[in-house]
Scaffold this motif. Sequence first.
Motif, short mmCIF file in Angstrom:
data_model
loop_
_atom_site.label_atom_id
_atom_site.label_comp_id
_atom_site.label_asym_id
_atom_site.label_seq_id
_atom_site.Cartn_x
_atom_site.Cartn_y
_atom_site.Cartn_z
N MET A 1 0.93 -1.12 0.07
CA MET A 1 -0.01 -0.16 0.09
C MET A 1 1.11 1.19 0.02
O MET A 1 1.95 1.39 0.80
N SER A 2 0.64 2.21 -0.93
CA SER A 2 1.39 3.38 -0.92
C SER A 2 0.95 4.66 0.15
O SER A 2 -0.22 4.05 0.61
N LEU A 3 1.98 5.16 0.38
CA LEU A 3 1.70 6.41 1.20
C LEU A 3 0.52 7.15 1.05
O LEU A 3 -0.39 7.45 1.80
N GLN A 4 0.18 7.38 -0.47
CA GLN A 4 -0.89 8.35 -0.85
C GLN A 4 -2.30 7.38 -0.57
O GLN A 4 -3.12 8.03 -0.27
N THR A 5 -2.19 5.95 -0.77
CA THR A 5 -3.48 5.50 -0.72
C THR A 5 -3.68 5.51 0.83
O THR A 5 -4.84 5.39 1.20
N TYR A 6 -2.64 5.05 1.66
CA TYR A 6 -2.89 5.08 3.15
C TYR A 6 -3.58 6.41 3.62
O TYR A 6 -4.35 6.38 4.02
N TRP A 7 -2.86 7.69 2.95
CA TRP A 7 -3.22 8.69 3.35
C TRP A 7 -4.98 9.02 3.03
O TRP A 7 -5.56 9.44 3.73
N GLU A 8 -5.23 8.55 1.66
CA GLU A 8 -6.38 8.65 1.47
C GLU A 8 -7.48 8.06 2.05
O GLU A 8 -8.51 8.32 2.38
N ASN A 9 -7.10 6.74 2.52
CA ASN A 9 -7.77 6.00 3.22
C ASN A 9 -8.25 6.35 4.62
O ASN A 9 -9.29 6.49 5.14
N ARG A 10 -7.33 7.04 5.07
CA ARG A 10 -7.22 7.60 6.53
C ARG A 10 -8.20 9.07 6.43
O ARG A 10 -9.03 9.05 7.18
N LEU A 11 -8.04 9.67 5.34
CA LEU A 11 -8.97 10.96 5.23
C LEU A 11 -10.47 10.48 5.02
O LEU A 11 -11.44 10.71 5.67
N GLU A 12 -10.70 9.50 4.21
CA GLU A 12 -11.92 8.83 3.85
C GLU A 12 -12.57 8.40 5.23
O GLU A 12 -13.66 8.59 5.66
N ALA A 13 -11.72 7.47 6.39
CA ALA A 13 -12.28 7.21 7.60
C ALA A 13 -12.58 8.28 8.30
O ALA A 13 -13.50 8.20 9.13
N GLU A 14 -11.75 9.32 8.54
CA GLU A 14 -12.03 10.28 9.14
C GLU A 14 -13.28 11.20 8.88
O GLU A 14 -14.03 11.64 9.60
N TYR A 15 -13.51 10.97 7.56
CA TYR A 15 -14.83 11.82 6.95
C TYR A 15 -15.79 11.15 7.41
O TYR A 15 -16.95 11.93 8.07
N HIS A 16 -15.85 9.82 7.21
CA HIS A 16 -16.91 8.85 7.65
C HIS A 16 -17.25 8.97 8.89
O HIS A 16 -18.24 8.94 9.65
N ALA A 17 -16.32 9.20 10.01
CA ALA A 17 -16.37 9.15 11.18
C ALA A 17 -17.16 10.58 11.54
O ALA A 17 -18.05 10.61 12.53
N GLN A 18 -16.70 11.50 11.06
CA GLN A 18 -17.35 12.74 11.29
C GLN A 18 -18.62 13.06 10.86
O GLN A 18 -19.63 13.37 11.60
N ILE A 19 -19.20 12.23 9.81
CA ILE A 19 -20.77 12.19 9.39
C ILE A 19 -21.29 11.29 10.31
O ILE A 19 -22.50 11.59 10.72
N GLU A 20 -20.94 10.16 10.81
CA GLU A 20 -21.48 9.41 11.86
C GLU A 20 -21.65 10.16 13.10
O GLU A 20 -22.85 10.26 13.87
N GLU A 21 -20.65 11.00 13.56
CA GLU A 21 -20.87 12.03 14.83
C GLU A 21 -21.86 12.70 14.54
O GLU A 21 -22.54 12.98 15.41
#
Length: 102
Positions: free
Chosen positions: A1-21
């Motif tokens: 997994m590339s660093l960019q993919t990791y970063w994109e996945n992390r941003l997506e997870a944070e976004y979904h966590a904010q929506i759920e919150e």
Amino acid sequence: MSLQTYWENRLEAEYHAQIEEAERYEAELEAEKSRIDEAAKNGDELMIEAINDAVGALSDDDLELQWLAFGSGAWDKLSEFRDKAIEVVAKRNLKNEYGNYN
């Protein structure tokens, strides 16, 4: 997994966590507003006083003269201001759990 993919996945997870919150907060806010409204309708003087204080903070000068209507059971009158005031009280009650979430 590339660093960019990791970063994109992390941003997506944070976004979904904010929506759920946000969804959780909205659900709890609606439940708290219902609880406050019901308590005030049942004569809970602390809730009525909190709503009256919020009405005074939200309202125009002429509405401030009518704040007693809420305490005297005039629930159908000025319902828009009452609902806004209940929301203010509900947000204040949830502030300890969520901070200044909007």
